[in-house]
Design an enzyme around this catalytic site. Structure first.
Site, PDB file in Angstrom:
ATOM      1  CD  GLU A 111      46.966  94.168  73.352  1.00 32.89           C
ATOM      2  OE1 GLU A 111      47.657  93.544  72.586  1.00 32.89           O
ATOM      3  OE2 GLU A 111      46.623  95.172  72.951  1.00 32.89           O
ATOM      4  CG  HIS A 223      53.992 101.323  72.659  1.00 35.15           C
ATOM      5  ND1 HIS A 223      54.678 100.279  73.706  1.00 35.15           N
ATOM      6  CD2 HIS A 223      52.979 100.629  72.423  1.00 35.15           C
ATOM      7  CE1 HIS A 223      53.822  99.223  73.946  1.00 35.15           C
ATOM      8  NE2 HIS A 223      52.875  99.470  72.968  1.00 35.15           N
ATOM      9  NE  ARG A 269      49.287 100.885  73.516  1.00 34.54           N
ATOM     10  CZ  ARG A 269      49.203 100.450  72.265  1.00 34.54           C
ATOM     11  NH1 ARG A 269      49.276 101.437  71.339  1.00 34.54           N
ATOM     12  NH2 ARG A 269      49.045  99.289  71.780  1.00 34.54           N
ATOM     13  CG  HIS A 330      52.928 103.456  69.037  1.00 36.27           C
ATOM     14  ND1 HIS A 330      53.590 102.290  68.497  1.00 36.27           N
ATOM     15  CD2 HIS A 330      51.451 102.821  69.512  1.00 36.27           C
ATOM     16  CE1 HIS A 330      52.571 101.173  68.314  1.00 36.27           C
ATOM     17  NE2 HIS A 330      51.692 101.463  68.953  1.00 36.27           N
ATOM     18  NE  ARG A 365      46.077 103.420  68.609  1.00 37.27           N
ATOM     19  CZ  ARG A 365      46.957 102.076  68.815  1.00 37.27           C
ATOM     20  NH1 ARG A 365      46.184 101.177  69.315  1.00 37.27           N
ATOM     21  NH2 ARG A 365      48.040 102.243  68.706  1.00 37.27           N
TER      22      ARG A 365
END
Length: 482
Positions: A111, A223, A269, A330, A365
């Site tokens: 990811e 997000h 992100r 998000h 994050r």
């Protein structure tokens, strides 16, 4: 009624706290709605952890630091990275069915901003699989009682915690020696969010009222790839889709991420969300797409069945068509400030999961670290409580109830006002002028809530909590804006 421990919230952090508490304790698990309605159930991607010889703790540690702009609490981060694998092992022992290859080895995906494939998953419904297995385990524990559709309205503390719980339009008083808040995020303060409908910042707001230290509320993650269709609650298109090779495209169907970051679609992100906003401003079009249709149909349907099925509901076949996406609220990196054992600044008050601030995420994050944090620090909270002795009560703690107060019905207009304020004041980037105006409007809402005899039901307390959280966020954002 008295309990040794009350755990508020039924996401991964709340459930895993309960599982790790010693059976000597009488425990109440409080769920605001149905037991399985929470943000964890919506989690698609998986859990990041170092689980094979091709990865190292130092790589995961460094990836998290980079994503967090090196503002992470390094001591807490080291704990999370090094202890995470044993919690993955415990989930496997509980029966969580992570995807495996034909030889029984855990499959791992990549990811954004991860340097290695380290995210274990169950298709694209990892959260749902974990929640189902944790609930099944908890229901077999005789020392744990479950109370669903019960809302924690107020917390007071003297020798014990005194909790006002709303259920069936009545106020019930419960007492406990240890209180664990696992109340999740704040998504409903925004017009568009990937969070569930119950995410109104309740635990953080009540901890603030009680006097607990709150930290980092300006650290909000947007997000980059929520489905750009629908109303308030936007369906998330998982980070893992980009991890498996999907491209971001502008209104001309051109890739654009290379203009903004060399990591392209696999950037953190916050970088991707800000890049999308820049591209929108440059092209003067809000049409942004995510495209994985060049991949094999069978691979897409097998790897992302949940995303495939949900997009079909909107008439989008992701094996053949591009997915319209747009950033959406998000996750919150800040919250109730806690130590390495999830203890807050108030004795015997713990906070775990998204409502807590452990500092592991820094300013942003890293993908799939949220479930890991929820596991590691909820277990540590339980282990810390397990070291303590049960107390012998010297007071009467019979369960009492009374009808709710107030005679004026509160509509949803204040909630909508708060959502519009937050959406215009702090969405991806802070608008300082609108934030200052927003604080004035929120102060008015808070004053109205106090001065009118509104019916003190769930809607009232949610509105109060949303107003408190929104004001704190905007104030801290203005204070920290450079």
């Amino acid at each position: 009624m008295f309990y040794d421990v009350v755990v508020v919230g039924s996401g991964i952090a709340g459930l895993y706290t309960c599982i790790n508490l010693d059976e000597k304790f009488k425990v109440l698990l409080l769920s605001k709605d149905k037991l399985d309605l929470n943000n964890t159930s919506l989690a698609q991607g998986g859990i990041a952890s170092v689980l094979d010889e091709n990865d190292r703790f130092k790589y995961h540690f460094e990836d998290t630091l980079i994503a967090g702009n090196y503002k992470n609490n390094k001591k807490h981060l080291e704990i999370m990275v090094k202890e995470g694998p044993k919690d993955i092992e415990k989930l496997l022992n509980i029966g969580v069915d992570f995807d495996k290859d034909n030889e029984g080895n855990l499959l791992k995906t990549l990811e954004g901003a991860h340097s290695k494939r380290r995210i274990v998953h169950h298709k694209d419904k990892t959260g749902r699989e974990i929640i189902d297995k944790l609930i099944k385990n908890i229901k077999n524990k005789k020392n744990i009682e479950i109370l669903e559709n019960a809302f924690l309205a107020n917390i007071k503390k003297d020798e014990l915690f005194k909790l006002t719980i709303l259920k069936d339009n009545k106020n019930y008083i419960y007492r406990c020696n240890y209180l664990v808040l696992a109340t999740g995020g704040i998504g409903k303060i925004y017009k568009y969010t990937t969070n569930s409908s119950i995410s109104t910042g309740d635990g953080i707001a009540m901890a603030h009222i009680l006097g607990a230290n709150i930290k980092g509320l300006n650290l909000i993650q947007f997000h980059p790839t929520a489905l750009n269709i629908g109303n308030n609650e936007r369906f998330l298109i998982s980070e893992a889709v980009r991890g498996e090779g999907a491209f971001l495209l502008n209104n001309k169907f051109e890739r654009f991420m290379s203009k903004y970051d060399k990591r392209e679609e696999l950037s953190p992100r916050d970088v991707v969300s800000k890049s999308i906003i820049k591209e929108i401003n440059e092209t003067k079009s809000e049409n942004i797409y995510l495209d994985i249709s060049y991949k094999d149909d069978g691979f897409i349907k097998n790897r992302f069945p949940n995303i495939y099925e949900n997009c079909l509901k909107y008439g989008i076949d992701i094996t053949k068509e591009k997915i319209p996406v747009y950033p959406s609220h998000h996750y919150l990196m800040g919250g109730i400030d806690v130590d390495k054992n999830s203890q807050s600044s108030i004795d015997k008050l713990y906070a775990v999961g998204e409502c807590s601030h452990t500092g592991v995420h820094g300013n942003n994050r890293l993908a799939s670290n949220s479930l890991l944090e929820g596991l590691v620090f909820s277990r540590r909270a339980a282990e810390d409580i397990n070291k303590k002795d049960k107390i012998e009560l010297k007071i009467n703690c019979e369960t009492k109830y009374r009808n709710i107060d107030g005679n004026i019905e509160l509509d949803n207009n204040y909630k909508k006002d708060i959502q519009n304020i937050m959406q215009s004041s702090y969405f991806v980037n802070l608008n300082k002028n609108k934030a200052k105006e927003g604080i004035k409007k929120i102060n008015y809402i808070i004053k109205e809530l106090k001065n009118n005899n509104y019916i003190k039901n769930v809607n009232y307390y949610e509105t109060r909590n949303m107003a408190i959280i929104s004001k704190l966020i905007l104030e801290e954002s203005l204070k920290n804006d450079k």
